[in-house]
Scaffold this motif. Structure first.
Motif, PDB file in Angstrom:
ATOM      1  N   GLU A 312      -6.623  -2.307  -4.547  1.00  0.00           N
ATOM      2  CA  GLU A 312      -5.675  -3.165  -3.838  1.00  0.00           C
ATOM      3  C   GLU A 312      -5.925  -3.274  -2.318  1.00  0.00           C
ATOM      4  O   GLU A 312      -6.322  -2.311  -1.680  1.00  0.00           O
ATOM      5  CB  GLU A 312      -4.231  -2.644  -4.010  1.00  0.00           C
ATOM      6  CG  GLU A 312      -3.628  -2.894  -5.358  1.00  0.00           C
ATOM      7  CD  GLU A 312      -4.044  -1.867  -6.383  1.00  0.00           C
ATOM      8  OE1 GLU A 312      -4.812  -0.945  -6.043  1.00  0.00           O
ATOM      9  OE2 GLU A 312      -3.625  -2.001  -7.547  1.00  0.00           O
ATOM     10  N   ASN A 313      -5.575  -4.442  -1.805  1.00  0.00           N
ATOM     11  CA  ASN A 313      -5.476  -4.694  -0.358  1.00  0.00           C
ATOM     12  C   ASN A 313      -6.731  -4.382   0.439  1.00  0.00           C
ATOM     13  O   ASN A 313      -6.652  -3.823   1.537  1.00  0.00           O
ATOM     14  CB  ASN A 313      -4.296  -3.885   0.236  1.00  0.00           C
ATOM     15  CG  ASN A 313      -3.009  -4.217  -0.451  1.00  0.00           C
ATOM     16  OD1 ASN A 313      -2.764  -5.383  -0.778  1.00  0.00           O
ATOM     17  ND2 ASN A 313      -2.190  -3.225  -0.733  1.00  0.00           N
ATOM     18  N   CYS A 314      -7.880  -4.746  -0.103  1.00  0.00           N
ATOM     19  CA  CYS A 314      -9.124  -4.536   0.654  1.00  0.00           C
ATOM     20  C   CYS A 314      -9.544  -5.811   1.366  1.00  0.00           C
ATOM     21  O   CYS A 314      -9.231  -6.922   0.918  1.00  0.00           O
ATOM     22  CB  CYS A 314     -10.260  -4.125  -0.290  1.00  0.00           C
ATOM     23  SG  CYS A 314     -10.022  -2.485  -0.955  1.00  0.00           S
ATOM     24  N   GLU A 315     -10.267  -5.621   2.429  1.00  0.00           N
ATOM     25  CA  GLU A 315     -10.887  -6.759   3.098  1.00  0.00           C
ATOM     26  C   GLU A 315     -12.394  -6.517   3.105  1.00  0.00           C
ATOM     27  O   GLU A 315     -12.869  -5.501   3.624  1.00  0.00           O
ATOM     28  CB  GLU A 315     -10.375  -6.869   4.528  1.00  0.00           C
ATOM     29  CG  GLU A 315     -11.083  -7.983   5.254  1.00  0.00           C
ATOM     30  CD  GLU A 315     -10.393  -8.417   6.533  1.00  0.00           C
ATOM     31  OE1 GLU A 315      -9.361  -7.827   6.883  1.00  0.00           O
ATOM     32  OE2 GLU A 315     -10.916  -9.346   7.162  1.00  0.00           O
ATOM     33  N   ILE A 316     -13.133  -7.426   2.482  1.00  0.00           N
ATOM     34  CA  ILE A 316     -14.593  -7.292   2.462  1.00  0.00           C
ATOM     35  C   ILE A 316     -15.157  -8.627   2.925  1.00  0.00           C
ATOM     36  O   ILE A 316     -14.868  -9.672   2.319  1.00  0.00           O
ATOM     37  CB  ILE A 316     -15.114  -6.970   1.036  1.00  0.00           C
ATOM     38  CG1 ILE A 316     -14.459  -5.688   0.494  1.00  0.00           C
ATOM     39  CG2 ILE A 316     -16.635  -6.807   1.033  1.00  0.00           C
ATOM     40  CD1 ILE A 316     -14.857  -5.305  -0.922  1.00  0.00           C
ATOM     41  N   ARG A 317     -15.920  -8.622   4.006  1.00  0.00           N
ATOM     42  CA  ARG A 317     -16.465  -9.914   4.430  1.00  0.00           C
ATOM     43  C   ARG A 317     -17.782  -9.778   5.196  1.00  0.00           C
ATOM     44  O   ARG A 317     -18.107  -8.716   5.727  1.00  0.00           O
ATOM     45  CB  ARG A 317     -15.450 -10.724   5.244  1.00  0.00           C
ATOM     46  CG  ARG A 317     -14.980 -10.110   6.495  1.00  0.00           C
ATOM     47  CD  ARG A 317     -13.884 -10.978   7.116  1.00  0.00           C
ATOM     48  NE  ARG A 317     -13.122 -10.175   8.029  1.00  0.00           N
ATOM     49  CZ  ARG A 317     -13.457  -9.957   9.293  1.00  0.00           C
ATOM     50  NH1 ARG A 317     -14.529 -10.523   9.805  1.00  0.00           N
ATOM     51  NH2 ARG A 317     -12.707  -9.187  10.062  1.00  0.00           N
TER      52      ARG A 317
END
Ligand code: G1P
Length: 357
Positions: A312-317
């Motif tokens: 949950e609630n990850c940021e991958i960029r």
């Protein structure tokens, strides 16, 4: 009389799954979009179990919060506390009162098997056994409890033997009559300092008989290591019926069996099934799949993922190379990187921050 009670052992710390279990319980690790424990409770309910006793210790609050009274699965949940981790037999012993005079199932909370439980329970009832274990041939039985058989008769059970008498490993699902408690009263701690359920079953075999082993033909995995979670994720994803609820824009492509949760937006991306994107995610300029499971609330942009679980609630960029064979914990930020050109593979604990790898 059909068995209607089960105990699920969920007290373990999950040390082999660290760092994923440093802040979260192993039994709630998501595989194919749902916690491991959910799949177990579904299996128990389908086999006619009505009352489930959850043996909890580490992270008991998180497990109680997730299962609640059990009504979501048509079960009545009772919580049994194991204060100190002193082995599986010790954990089973906490359920003495809950079990009373009835036969019952014991399910280790990290076990995934292909056939449903009824197969084992039918054998247990037909043969009026005192104990039934599922066994499966494995390459390295030294990691497990091992059963020695002559034709269909169990002659010996031994926990993690250095010199295994067979390659039949004990799968973490058992059926018992209350006689098992008498056996537990008689055993001593093993070399690793634990009261082993395998030793209690050996005591039953020596003193009362009625111990049967049933060979499991399909898939079995105990999700002990992060790589096992990926295996189990793939196993369930191959069997899921999935639907698209969120918004997929015209420049995106969905191939194969893909689930997209509600309030999720996918744009300029390709998602290859089997894969699941959870609720309230934003996916932009990505190529995801196959075998990708993204939990709710994630934002993934300009990234390629395959065979990954993202909690949950990850940021991958902005990863210029793919992320493969990885398990990413909750609330993780991975931003930028991939200079070496090779795909990245990582096991990342909750709340980690990784930048410009
Ligand atoms: C436990 C049991 C072992 C069994 C295994 C199955 O081992 O003690 O007999 O084969 O589960 O997963 P543990 O996972 O505690 O090492």
């Amino acid at each position: 009389m059909p068995i209607t009670k089960a105990i699920v052992l969920c007290a373990g710390e999950g040390t082999r799954l660290r760092p994923l279990t440093s802040l979260s319980p192993k039994h709630l690790m998501p595989v194919a979009g749902k916690p491991l424990l959910d799949w177990i409770l579904v299996d128990l309910a389908a086999a006619g179990i009505k009352q489930v006793g959850l043996v909890v210790g580490h992270y008991s609050e998180a497990i109680k919060e997730y299962v609640g009274e059990g009504s979501h699965w048509g079960l009545t949940a009772t919580y049994l506390t194991q204060e100190q981790p002193q082995g599986l037999a010790h954990a089973v012993n906490t359920a003495r009162e809950f079990v009373g005079q009835e036969s019952f199932v014991v399910y280790l909370g990290d076990t995934v098997v292909e056939p449903d439980l009824t197969e084992l329970l039918d054998r247990f009832e037909q043969q009026q056994a005192n104990a039934a274990v599922w066994v499966k041939e494995v390459d390295d039985p030294r990691r497990y409890g091992v059963v020695e058989m002559q034709q269909d008769t169990v002659v010996q059970l031994v926990e993690k033997p250095a010199d295994p008498p067979s390659n039949l490993a004990i799968v973490g699902i058992y059926a018992f009559t209350p006689h098992i408690f008498q056996a537990i009263d008689h055993i001593k701690p093993s070399a690793r300092g634990e009261y082993e359920i395998t030793d209690a079953i050996q005591w039953l075999l020596d003193n009362e008989g009625g111990v049967i082993a049933h060979r499991l033909e399909g898939f079995w995995e105990d999700a002990g290591y992060p790589e096992d979670l990926l295996l189990v994720n793939r196993f369930y994803l191959d069997r899921c019926e999935l639907t698209v609820q969120g918004l997929v824009d015209e420049s995106s492509k969905i191939e194969g069996m893909v689930g997209v949760g509600s309030d999720t937006r996918i744009s300029a991306s390709t998602v290859i099934g089997p894969s699941i994107i959870g609720d309230q995610c934003v996916i932009e300029h990505c190529s995801l799949g196959p075998y990708v499971c993204v939990q709710a609330g994630c934002h993934i942009a300009h990234t390629t993922l395959s065979n990954c679980i993202v909690q949950e609630n990850c940021e991958i960029r902005d990863l210029t190379v793919g992320l493969v064979d990885s398990v990413v914990g909750r609330d993780v930020e991975i931003v930028g990187g991939g200079r070496r050109g090779e795909p990245l593979s990582m096991i990342v604990g909750d709340m980690s921050r990784i930048r410009n790898l």
